[in-house]
Design a protein around this motif. Structure first.
Motif, PDB file in Angstrom:
ATOM      1  N   GLU A  39     -10.838  -5.382  12.571  1.00 57.33           N
ATOM      2  CA  GLU A  39      -9.487  -5.114  13.057  1.00 57.33           C
ATOM      3  C   GLU A  39      -9.212  -5.865  14.363  1.00 57.33           C
ATOM      4  O   GLU A  39      -8.131  -6.441  14.549  1.00 57.33           O
ATOM      5  CB  GLU A  39      -9.300  -3.612  13.295  1.00 57.33           C
ATOM      6  N   ASN A 298      -0.284   1.176   1.680  1.00 57.52           N
ATOM      7  CA  ASN A 298       0.293   1.506   2.982  1.00 57.52           C
ATOM      8  C   ASN A 298       0.546   0.204   3.725  1.00 57.52           C
ATOM      9  O   ASN A 298      -0.140  -0.781   3.491  1.00 57.52           O
ATOM     10  CB  ASN A 298      -0.595   2.455   3.796  1.00 57.52           C
ATOM     11  N   ASP A 300       1.211  -1.511   7.480  1.00 52.90           N
ATOM     12  CA  ASP A 300       1.272  -1.390   8.946  1.00 52.90           C
ATOM     13  C   ASP A 300       2.539  -2.075   9.416  1.00 52.90           C
ATOM     14  O   ASP A 300       2.769  -3.245   9.106  1.00 52.90           O
ATOM     15  CB  ASP A 300       0.066  -2.091   9.582  1.00 52.90           C
ATOM     16  N   LYS A 334      -7.506  -9.606   8.351  1.00 54.66           N
ATOM     17  CA  LYS A 334      -7.364  -8.139   8.345  1.00 54.66           C
ATOM     18  C   LYS A 334      -7.854  -7.506   7.052  1.00 54.66           C
ATOM     19  O   LYS A 334      -8.239  -6.334   7.017  1.00 54.66           O
ATOM     20  CB  LYS A 334      -5.881  -7.787   8.583  1.00 54.66           C
ATOM     21  N   HIS A 374      -2.434   7.702   3.831  1.00 59.46           N
ATOM     22  CA  HIS A 374      -1.960   6.829   4.901  1.00 59.46           C
ATOM     23  C   HIS A 374      -0.445   6.882   5.073  1.00 59.46           C
ATOM     24  O   HIS A 374       0.207   5.863   5.332  1.00 59.46           O
ATOM     25  CB  HIS A 374      -2.507   5.402   4.699  1.00 59.46           C
TER      26      HIS A 374
HETATM   27  C1  BGC Z   1      -4.285   1.217   8.722  1.00 56.03           C
HETATM   28  C2  BGC Z   1      -5.172   0.002   8.741  1.00 56.03           C
HETATM   29  C3  BGC Z   1      -6.438   0.321   9.495  1.00 56.03           C
HETATM   30  C4  BGC Z   1      -7.111   1.551   8.909  1.00 56.03           C
HETATM   31  C5  BGC Z   1      -8.399   1.964   9.584  1.00 56.03           C
HETATM   32  C6  BGC Z   1      -5.042   2.423   8.231  1.00 56.03           C
HETATM   33  O1  BGC Z   1      -4.244   3.565   8.338  1.00 56.03           O
HETATM   34  O2  BGC Z   1      -3.169   0.994   7.904  1.00 56.03           O
HETATM   35  O3  BGC Z   1      -4.534  -1.093   9.328  1.00 56.03           O
HETATM   36  O4  BGC Z   1      -7.298  -0.787   9.473  1.00 56.03           O
HETATM   37  O5  BGC Z   1      -6.212   2.635   9.000  1.00 56.03           O
HETATM   38  O6  BGC Z   1      -8.284   2.038  10.951  1.00 56.03           O
END
Ligand code: BGC
Length: 415
Positions: A39, A298, A300, A334, A374
């Motif tokens: 990340e 999900n 971001d 990512k 999520h």
């Molecule tokens: C996010 C990801 C993240 C993951 C773990 C998820 O809710 O959408 O971007 O990498 O959580 O932290």
């Protein structure tokens, strides 16, 4: 008169306050939960892109997948009258904040760059409020993946499981081979991430009825009892130290061969890639058996708070995030796929290309659903109610039948 100690405290408070306000109008202060190796590497792509455009970065990381802890920190900042400029946010949380009327408007940059034409409707559902753009989607993740250590799979017969029964046999074989079949961290959002996939494996109609429509008959029926039975089988495949483990440490167990597989969103792929592993050679990515052709997603998104200064930096950040070249570079690292439909897949590896193709397929065949774990299936109150029941069952508090009934009650109480 102030005591020396009192004076010291006042001085250090002043220094801290000064440090907290060093953000200038051309900086963005970004609240996010991207703290693992993969990340952080992806976040760097964004920081560098912005720095090239003269936009400075103030970091506000709050660890914890699903963003629960980050959302708590955000609430405290906003209540104190000090909202960050930009915030990583998921699904229904975006809607909640939009309803509070505290978000900035991104219509100008969206119009200038034609977001309407390239962002899929499933994402626009969360990026727009009352017809106005209020968030810039940076990616699409999906939660119904399984990441398998290739050598561990070869030692367990070599065939990637396609059905639940095959999955259980592979995990049994891994157990016999002396490794932990399932790398998992006992945190509510991680338990719920498994649950997403298991619910979807009972069919698209069932996922929709139970997780999206919150139909009590689906939430408490026989198929849900079977879901909880399967969750109990998965529970029997984790090691003794699973409780509280962070998701990226679970990924590390698969990376180093201590465990056979992890059932996790494709942010886990970010960890595999960061560790120098190659898809198909070192690890195998499959959709959770029974969910092939469907996707729980999900996305971001970056939400900009309506603040007095820093509007230009916010607009610059929103434009950067939506740039096609950036969407490719960022999402390759990512583990996610682009939030725009017009980004070429050339730079993505095997699993990324598969992720993009699966998303398109699911979108066209009615198999694309928001992830409950999520924040894309239901508002936070319902999500948290589901978390509670799933985690209590995972930790042995309920039998499957009881858990299904508890789910009906908990969801009803949260609505
Ligand atoms: C996010 C990801 C993240 C993951 C773990 C998820 O809710 O959408 O971007 O990498 O959580 O932290």
């Amino acid at each position: 008169m102030k005591s020396v100690r009192g004076l010291k405290l006042t001085v250090s408070a002043a220094i801290m306050a000064a440090a907290a306000t060093t953000a200038t109008a051309s900086d963005v202060e970004v609240l996010h939960w991207w703290t693992s190796g993969g990340e952080a590497a992806a976040l760097n792509v964004l920081k560098e892109d912005l720095s090239g455009k003269g936009v400075g970065w103030q970091d506000m990381p709050v660890a914890g997948g699903g963003g629960e802890a980050a959302m708590t920190a955000l609430r405290a900042r906003v209540t104190a009258g000090n909202a960050p400029t930009a915030v990583q946010m998921l699904g229904f949380d975006i809607k909640d904040w939009a309803n509070e009327g505290v978000l900035g408007n991104l219509n100008d940059v969206a119009a200038a760059e034609g977001w309407d034409d390239v962002v899929p409707a499933a994402l626009q559902e969360f990026s727009k409020h009352d017809g106005n753009w209020i968030a810039a989607p940076v990616n699409v993740h999906s939660t119904n993946w399984v990441w398998i250590n290739k050598s561990a799979l070869d030692a367990a017969g070599g065939k990637a499981p396609e059905t639940w029964e095959e999955m259980v046999s592979v995990m049994e074989a891994m157990k016999e081979n002396g490794i932990t079949p399932l790398a998992h961290g006992g945190q509510a959002w991680q338990d719920a991430t498994l649950f997403d996939a298991v619910v979807l494996s009972m069919g698209n109609d069932f996922y929709k009825a139970s997780m999206i429509d919150l139909d009590p008959e689906a939430l408490g029926g026989e198929q849900m009892v079977e879901v909880f039975n399967r969750m109990a089988t998965l529970r029997s495949m984790v090691d003794d130290n699973f409780s509280g483990r962070d998701w990226n440490l679970a990924s590390a167990m698969v990376i180093n061969g201590e465990a056979g597989m992890q059932m996790m969103g494709d942010w886990a792929k970010g960890e595999f890639l960061k560790a120098g592993l190659t898809a198909e050679e070192d690890f195998v990515c499959i959709r959770f058996p029974g969910t092939q052709g469907s996707v729980t997603f999900n996305s971001d998104q970056f939400v900009m708070f309506d603040i007095e200064e820093g509007g230009d930096a916010q607009q610059a950040m929103a434009a950067s995030v939506m740039d096609p070249g950036f969407q490719s570079a960022f999402n390759v690292v990512k583990g996610s796929v682009p939030a725009r439909t017009d980004v070429p897949n050339d730079d993505f590896g095997y699993c990324g290309k598969k992720g993009m193709a699966d998303l398109a397929e699911a979108g066209s065949n009615g198999g694309l659903f928001g992830s409950m774990a999520h924040g894309h299936a239901a508002p936070a109150a319902v999500k948290n109610a589901v978390y509670d029941v799933v985690t209590a069952h995972f930790n042995g508090e309920f039998e499957a039948e009881e858990a299904a009934q508890e789910l009906v009650n908990a969801v009803e109480a949260a609505m």
